[in-house]
Design a protein around this motif. Structure first.
Motif, PDB file in Angstrom:
ATOM      1  N   GLY A 138       0.811  -1.207   0.000  1.00  0.00           N
ATOM      2  CA  GLY A 138       0.000   0.000   0.000  1.00  0.00           C
ATOM      3  C   GLY A 138       0.845   1.257   0.000  1.00  0.00           C
ATOM      4  N   ALA A 139       0.295   2.324   0.565  1.00  0.00           N
ATOM      5  CA  ALA A 139       0.971   3.618   0.543  1.00  0.00           C
ATOM      6  C   ALA A 139       1.734   3.909   1.827  1.00  0.00           C
ATOM      7  CB  ALA A 139      -0.056   4.731   0.300  1.00  0.00           C
ATOM      8  N   GLY A 140       1.619   3.018   2.821  1.00  0.00           N
ATOM      9  CA  GLY A 140       2.273   3.262   4.094  1.00  0.00           C
ATOM     10  C   GLY A 140       3.736   2.873   4.103  1.00  0.00           C
ATOM     11  N   ASP A 141       4.398   3.178   5.207  1.00  0.00           N
ATOM     12  CA  ASP A 141       5.819   2.852   5.361  1.00  0.00           C
ATOM     13  C   ASP A 141       6.041   1.602   6.199  1.00  0.00           C
ATOM     14  OD1 ASP A 141       6.657   5.095   3.909  1.00  0.00           O
ATOM     15  OD2 ASP A 141       6.484   6.388   5.677  1.00  0.00           O
ATOM     16  N   ALA A 142       4.972   0.995   6.690  1.00  0.00           N
ATOM     17  CA  ALA A 142       5.099  -0.186   7.541  1.00  0.00           C
ATOM     18  C   ALA A 142       5.735  -1.339   6.765  1.00  0.00           C
ATOM     19  CB  ALA A 142       3.733  -0.606   8.063  1.00  0.00           C
ATOM     20  N   GLN A 143       6.533  -2.131   7.474  1.00  0.00           N
ATOM     21  CA  GLN A 143       7.175  -3.299   6.879  1.00  0.00           C
ATOM     22  C   GLN A 143       6.960  -4.504   7.773  1.00  0.00           C
ATOM     23  OE1 GLN A 143      11.165  -2.803   5.159  1.00  0.00           O
ATOM     24  NE2 GLN A 143      11.071  -0.660   5.770  1.00  0.00           N
ATOM     25  N   PHE A 144       6.646  -5.620   7.153  1.00  0.00           N
ATOM     26  CA  PHE A 144       6.439  -6.861   7.895  1.00  0.00           C
ATOM     27  C   PHE A 144       6.670  -8.020   6.930  1.00  0.00           C
ATOM     28  CE2 PHE A 144       3.871  -9.743  10.717  1.00  0.00           C
ATOM     29  CZ  PHE A 144       4.612  -9.514  11.860  1.00  0.00           C
ATOM     30  N   SER A 202       1.646   3.164  14.176  1.00  0.00           N
ATOM     31  CA  SER A 202       0.984   4.476  14.070  1.00  0.00           C
ATOM     32  C   SER A 202       0.143   4.588  12.803  1.00  0.00           C
ATOM     33  CB  SER A 202       2.046   5.605  14.094  1.00  0.00           C
ATOM     34  OG  SER A 202       2.796   5.560  15.290  1.00  0.00           O
ATOM     35  N   ASP A 203      -0.371   3.474  12.332  1.00  0.00           N
ATOM     36  CA  ASP A 203      -1.180   3.433  11.114  1.00  0.00           C
ATOM     37  C   ASP A 203      -2.662   3.420  11.503  1.00  0.00           C
ATOM     38  OD1 ASP A 203      -2.482   2.843   8.728  1.00  0.00           O
ATOM     39  OD2 ASP A 203      -0.885   1.526   8.012  1.00  0.00           O
ATOM     40  N   ASP A 204      -3.396   4.449  11.088  1.00  0.00           N
ATOM     41  CA  ASP A 204      -4.813   4.539  11.430  1.00  0.00           C
ATOM     42  C   ASP A 204      -5.626   3.385  10.853  1.00  0.00           C
ATOM     43  OD1 ASP A 204      -4.593   6.804  12.965  1.00  0.00           O
ATOM     44  OD2 ASP A 204      -4.871   8.165  11.268  1.00  0.00           O
ATOM     45  N   ARG A 205      -5.109   2.746   9.804  1.00  0.00           N
ATOM     46  CA  ARG A 205      -5.830   1.610   9.204  1.00  0.00           C
ATOM     47  C   ARG A 205      -5.681   0.345  10.036  1.00  0.00           C
ATOM     48  NH1 ARG A 205      -2.841   1.646   3.606  1.00  0.00           N
ATOM     49  NH2 ARG A 205      -1.160   1.856   5.144  1.00  0.00           N
ATOM     50  N   LEU A 206      -4.719   0.360  10.971  1.00  0.00           N
ATOM     51  CA  LEU A 206      -4.467  -0.817  11.795  1.00  0.00           C
ATOM     52  C   LEU A 206      -4.804  -0.529  13.252  1.00  0.00           C
ATOM     53  CD1 LEU A 206      -1.143  -2.146  10.235  1.00  0.00           C
ATOM     54  CD2 LEU A 206      -3.451  -3.030   9.933  1.00  0.00           C
ATOM     55  N   LYS A 207      -6.042  -0.067  13.472  1.00  0.00           N
ATOM     56  CA  LYS A 207      -6.523   0.156  14.818  1.00  0.00           C
ATOM     57  C   LYS A 207      -7.013  -1.161  15.411  1.00  0.00           C
ATOM     58  CE  LYS A 207      -7.945   4.994  14.289  1.00  0.00           C
ATOM     59  NZ  LYS A 207      -9.084   5.941  14.349  1.00  0.00           N
ATOM     60  N   SER A 208      -6.833  -1.310  16.706  1.00  0.00           N
ATOM     61  CA  SER A 208      -7.238  -2.546  17.362  1.00  0.00           C
ATOM     62  C   SER A 208      -8.757  -2.685  17.392  1.00  0.00           C
ATOM     63  CB  SER A 208      -6.685  -2.577  18.784  1.00  0.00           C
ATOM     64  OG  SER A 208      -7.139  -1.446  19.502  1.00  0.00           O
ATOM     65  N   SER A 209      -9.205  -3.946  17.371  1.00  0.00           N
ATOM     66  CA  SER A 209     -10.630  -4.251  17.438  1.00  0.00           C
ATOM     67  C   SER A 209     -10.787  -5.650  18.021  1.00  0.00           C
ATOM     68  CB  SER A 209     -11.260  -4.180  16.039  1.00  0.00           C
ATOM     69  OG  SER A 209     -10.851  -5.301  15.261  1.00  0.00           O
ATOM     70  N   ARG A 210     -12.011  -6.162  18.006  1.00  0.00           N
ATOM     71  CA  ARG A 210     -12.263  -7.536  18.433  1.00  0.00           C
ATOM     72  C   ARG A 210     -12.623  -8.414  17.229  1.00  0.00           C
ATOM     73  NH1 ARG A 210     -15.013  -8.148  22.657  1.00  0.00           N
ATOM     74  NH2 ARG A 210     -15.188  -6.015  23.428  1.00  0.00           N
ATOM     75  N   HIS A 211     -12.359  -7.928  16.013  1.00  0.00           N
ATOM     76  CA  HIS A 211     -12.756  -8.646  14.809  1.00  0.00           C
ATOM     77  C   HIS A 211     -11.549  -9.273  14.111  1.00  0.00           C
ATOM     78  CE1 HIS A 211     -16.617  -6.825  15.398  1.00  0.00           C
ATOM     79  NE2 HIS A 211     -16.100  -5.605  15.314  1.00  0.00           N
ATOM     80  N   THR A 212     -11.700 -10.510  13.695  1.00  0.00           N
ATOM     81  CA  THR A 212     -10.649 -11.208  12.966  1.00  0.00           C
ATOM     82  C   THR A 212     -11.278 -12.093  11.901  1.00  0.00           C
ATOM     83  OG1 THR A 212      -8.642 -12.555  13.235  1.00  0.00           O
ATOM     84  CG2 THR A 212     -10.550 -13.172  14.567  1.00  0.00           C
ATOM     85  N   ALA A 213     -10.468 -12.889  11.232  1.00  0.00           N
ATOM     86  CA  ALA A 213     -10.969 -13.756  10.166  1.00  0.00           C
ATOM     87  C   ALA A 213     -10.411 -15.162  10.349  1.00  0.00           C
ATOM     88  CB  ALA A 213     -10.562 -13.214   8.795  1.00  0.00           C
ATOM     89  N   GLY A 214     -11.160 -16.142   9.845  1.00  0.00           N
ATOM     90  CA  GLY A 214     -10.742 -17.529   9.977  1.00  0.00           C
ATOM     91  C   GLY A 214     -10.104 -18.059   8.705  1.00  0.00           C
ATOM     92  N   HIS A 215     -10.042 -19.368   8.587  1.00  0.00           N
ATOM     93  CA  HIS A 215      -9.496 -20.062   7.419  1.00  0.00           C
ATOM     94  C   HIS A 215     -10.199 -19.563   6.159  1.00  0.00           C
ATOM     95  CE1 HIS A 215      -8.393 -23.321   4.726  1.00  0.00           C
ATOM     96  NE2 HIS A 215      -7.579 -23.813   5.652  1.00  0.00           N
TER      97      HIS A 215
END
Length: 295
Positions: free
Chosen positions: A99-105, A127-140
């Protein structure tokens, strides 16, 4: 990562720091010197606190010390920094950006779950607003729900298993793979086991399913070291031996990330890929044999 018995806030602590020697802090009349006032201002300590400064021996001199009660760190303030620091320190040899961010993983990150008991701990990754914590995730992606809401931190593992078809614990997945490998090998057969390979396949599956496949016996004319290397290193398969003779069998076990009623297509696809790999190995082995060692 799951941590137990985590407090919402750490205990208050008494913080003490040395200011300066008494002889430097006060003049002959016992008045605060400019040096002391400047030091207190730099540390954000009000002049009214001078009377609270404690005199105590400090080696061969007497010094001033300032003590104050500091509130314990709050979980919501600390956990984001802890997660961010841990993510940056993972020993990954290759990182990628997206994407447009500087994050690396090691792979693109699409979400962040941070729960303390039943509540969400507000946090952001990198510090990425798109990666705010929540209680939602995804499965297989094929077998599980694509939208999972976690009720609490304690329900994480069970919910991922039941709704997501994901075994979140590495050790649990590893044990399950080892159990399925032993069952699939059957009696009279031993697995060419490799602990490093077992760890590797554990890390690349979410819901392990072990299937058995085979290859043409003609490839057994190639030294078994070449066959085993091809199966383990290139294809992540577990070769099999005859328990009585110790000879390599034209069979292998594969750890899939998809549990199906009829695995024929999965087995056939893996056999087809392996056949091409072994054909290459046999070709180069036969080519090498055309030249004698003496030559």
């Amino acid at each position: 990562v799951r941590a137990y018995d985590v407090a919402d806030q750490g205990p208050d602590e008494l913080f003490t720091e040395k200011i300066m020697p008494v002889t430097v802090a006060f003049d002959a009349n016992g008045q605060p010197t400019p040096a002391l006032l400047k030091k207190l201002a730099a540390k954000g300590i009000a002049e009214s606190e001078i009377r609270k400064l404690e005199r105590r021996p400090d080696g061969k001199t007497e010094s001033l010390f300032y003590s104050k009660m500091v509130n314990g760190a709050r979980l919501r303030d600390a956990v984001g920094l802890i997660i961010d620091d841990a993510a940056r320190k993972l020993p990954a040899p290759k990182l990628m950006r997206w994407g447009a961010g500087d994050a690396q993983f090691v792979r693109p990150v699409h979400g962040l779950v941070v729960l303390h008991g039943d509540g969400v701990v507000e946090s952001r990754l990198w510090s990425d607003d798109r990666l705010k914590s929540s209680r939602h995730t995804a499965g297989h992606r094929f077998m599980g729900s694509r939208e999972i809401s976690l009720r609490s931190a304690d329900s994480y593992a069970d919910t991922l298993r039941s709704e997501g078809r994901v075994v979140p614990s590495f050790s649990d997945r590893r044990d399950e793979i080892a159990r399925q490998l032993a069952a699939a090998a059957g009696t009279g057969t031993t697995i060419v086991m490799d602990e490093k390979l077992l760890d590797e396949v554990t890390a690349i599956v979410e819901w392990p399913a072990v299937y058995g496949g085979g290859f043409s016996a003609e490839f057994l004319t190639v030294p078994e070291e070449c066959l085993i290397l091809t199966m383990k290193q290139h294809q992540k398969y577990f070769p099999l031996r005859d328990a009585a003779t110790g000879k390599l069998l034209p069979r292998f076990l594969v750890v899939s990330n998809l549990e199906v009623t009829d695995p024929a297509n999965i087995i056939h696809g893996n056999e087809r890929v392996l056949r091409a790999r072994l054909a290459d190995a046999k070709f180069f082995f036969d080519q090498d044999r055309r030249t004698r060692l003496e030559e």
